[in-house]
Design an enzyme around this catalytic site. Sequence first.
Site, PDB file in Angstrom:
ATOM      1  N   HIS B 142       0.726  -1.134   0.030  1.00  0.00           N
ATOM      2  CA  HIS B 142      -0.085  -0.025   0.035  1.00  0.00           C
ATOM      3  C   HIS B 142       0.872   1.312  -0.142  1.00  0.00           C
ATOM      4  O   HIS B 142       1.547   1.409   1.157  1.00  0.00           O
ATOM      5  CB  HIS B 142      -0.988  -0.114   1.252  1.00  0.00           C
ATOM      6  CG  HIS B 142      -1.895   1.268   1.388  1.00  0.00           C
ATOM      7  ND1 HIS B 142      -2.681   1.572   0.348  1.00  0.00           N
ATOM      8  CD2 HIS B 142      -1.938   2.186   2.373  1.00  0.00           C
ATOM      9  CE1 HIS B 142      -3.502   2.503   0.884  1.00  0.00           C
ATOM     10  NE2 HIS B 142      -3.016   2.915   1.903  1.00  0.00           N
ATOM     11  N   LYS B 163      -0.269  10.764   0.437  1.00  0.00           N
ATOM     12  CA  LYS B 163       0.600  10.294  -0.616  1.00  0.00           C
ATOM     13  C   LYS B 163       0.154  10.557  -1.658  1.00  0.00           C
ATOM     14  O   LYS B 163       1.102  11.008  -2.703  1.00  0.00           O
ATOM     15  CB  LYS B 163       0.478   8.730  -0.375  1.00  0.00           C
ATOM     16  CG  LYS B 163       0.933   7.986   0.851  1.00  0.00           C
ATOM     17  CD  LYS B 163       0.832   6.802   1.006  1.00  0.00           C
ATOM     18  CE  LYS B 163      -0.640   5.964   0.861  1.00  0.00           C
ATOM     19  NZ  LYS B 163      -1.411   6.110   1.847  1.00  0.00           N
ATOM     20  N   ASP B 181      -1.340   4.137  -4.929  1.00  0.00           N
ATOM     21  CA  ASP B 181      -2.255   3.339  -3.953  1.00  0.00           C
ATOM     22  C   ASP B 181      -1.994   1.663  -3.916  1.00  0.00           C
ATOM     23  O   ASP B 181      -1.675   1.263  -2.507  1.00  0.00           O
ATOM     24  CB  ASP B 181      -3.651   3.636  -4.306  1.00  0.00           C
ATOM     25  CG  ASP B 181      -4.381   3.874  -2.993  1.00  0.00           C
ATOM     26  OD1 ASP B 181      -3.694   4.321  -1.978  1.00  0.00           O
ATOM     27  OD2 ASP B 181      -5.678   3.742  -2.901  1.00  0.00           O
ATOM     28  N   ARG B 247      17.355  14.457  12.828  1.00  0.00           N
ATOM     29  CA  ARG B 247      17.888  15.965  12.769  1.00  0.00           C
ATOM     30  C   ARG B 247      19.074  15.940  11.791  1.00  0.00           C
ATOM     31  O   ARG B 247      19.350  16.974  11.385  1.00  0.00           O
ATOM     32  CB  ARG B 247      17.816  16.498  14.051  1.00  0.00           C
ATOM     33  CG  ARG B 247      16.546  16.462  14.978  1.00  0.00           C
ATOM     34  CD  ARG B 247      15.505  17.151  14.351  1.00  0.00           C
ATOM     35  NE  ARG B 247      15.839  18.737  14.172  1.00  0.00           N
ATOM     36  CZ  ARG B 247      15.390  19.679  14.952  1.00  0.00           C
ATOM     37  NH1 ARG B 247      14.760  19.230  16.276  1.00  0.00           N
ATOM     38  NH2 ARG B 247      15.549  20.846  14.963  1.00  0.00           N
TER      39      ARG B 247
END
Lengths: 85, 319
Positions: B142, B163, B181, B247
């Site tokens: 998916h 998405k 998808d 980070r």
Amino acid sequence: MAEKRVVVKLRSGLLARPAALFVQEANRFSCEIFVEKDGKSVNAKSIMGIMSLAIAHGQEVVIKADGSDAEQAVSRLAEMIAKDE
Amino acid sequence: MSTERSVSVRELMEGLNLTLFTPDADLERPITTVDINRPGLALAGYLRYHAADRIQLLGRSELSFLRGMDAREQALRLFAFCSYEQTPCVVVARGETPPDALFREAAMRRLPILGSHMVTTRAAAILSSFLEERLAPETLVHGVLVDVYGIGILITGSSGIGKSETALELIKRGHRLVADDAVVIRQVSDDTLVGSPPPLLQYLLEIRGLGVLNAMTLFGAGAVRTHKKVVMVVHLEAWQEDMAYDRLGIDEETIRILDLDLPLLTIPVRPGRNLAVIIEVAAMNHRLKRIGFNAAQTFSEQLARAIRDEASGTDTPGV
């Protein structure tokens, strides 16, 4: 974890409109839901995924769900595709 | 989600345009291995390690060896050779016709005998590449697969996170959609995963509020691809205050798809963050790293050097 094997009774199978309704219904639940056909499993909340399975009348699918409302989701969705109309 | 795969002899025959010598044979026999067997030793009578579950490829040497035997011996050897139920089929190369005894024995077992006009080694190569493609382990994921600056990026994340909208923005910026998808991912070799859309969904994109769109007719042939090697995974998730996001980018996270670990980036989604730009930059940064330039690594090394120099009391470096 809830799971149910269902034979699709919808006369014309899961065409675009019924598929959209199915996905809409699936999106009401907060649990993760999957539909499996021939070993391929797709997200039941994804219209494209469901349509890619091309589920026809008389075929058998497995609906699986995992989460707080899994039981209700599975029985509701199974009922939708097991309807003879 | 991956499944053990097989190809029927019929698919092999039709896919490679092979001729069929035995019309009554069982063409539904499954082929489950990509390996090909040249059964020279089996025909010579040595069956202990006979790889019966493979396609049996007869070339000039096997055929001339068979023709050199007397009829009784030939029948006996071929009886043994054809008696394995797990043998999917026999392929005869070079457009040759095998001896009648083979047809007789094969007919009894409904073993298919196919013919190819290619020379034997070429036939072997073509058979195995066909099988490798068809038998590659496969899974359905998916997510959305896009080609950004030539890097195949699989975008994952829960339903409704954005998405497809991100893919749309990427297409508008000149990148290409592979699958929306649902992505079929196949492991075509030890280090390569290839993604493609399920056949029904080629070029399609679903955007909530607009419905199903065809990216190729909307944006042109340059906006789509039929398949693409999957190189990295970008996972989108809702921004959580208590979650620690990367980070620095020094440590690489990975995610396992089939038998391969792919680099994974987790990108927190929050209004105002332009995900398409972030994914573009992620793709470029990935390319830079492959070229050998790792900004995070270089920076961290420079910092380490600066601290070391500070500690030893020398002048500030790099001024």
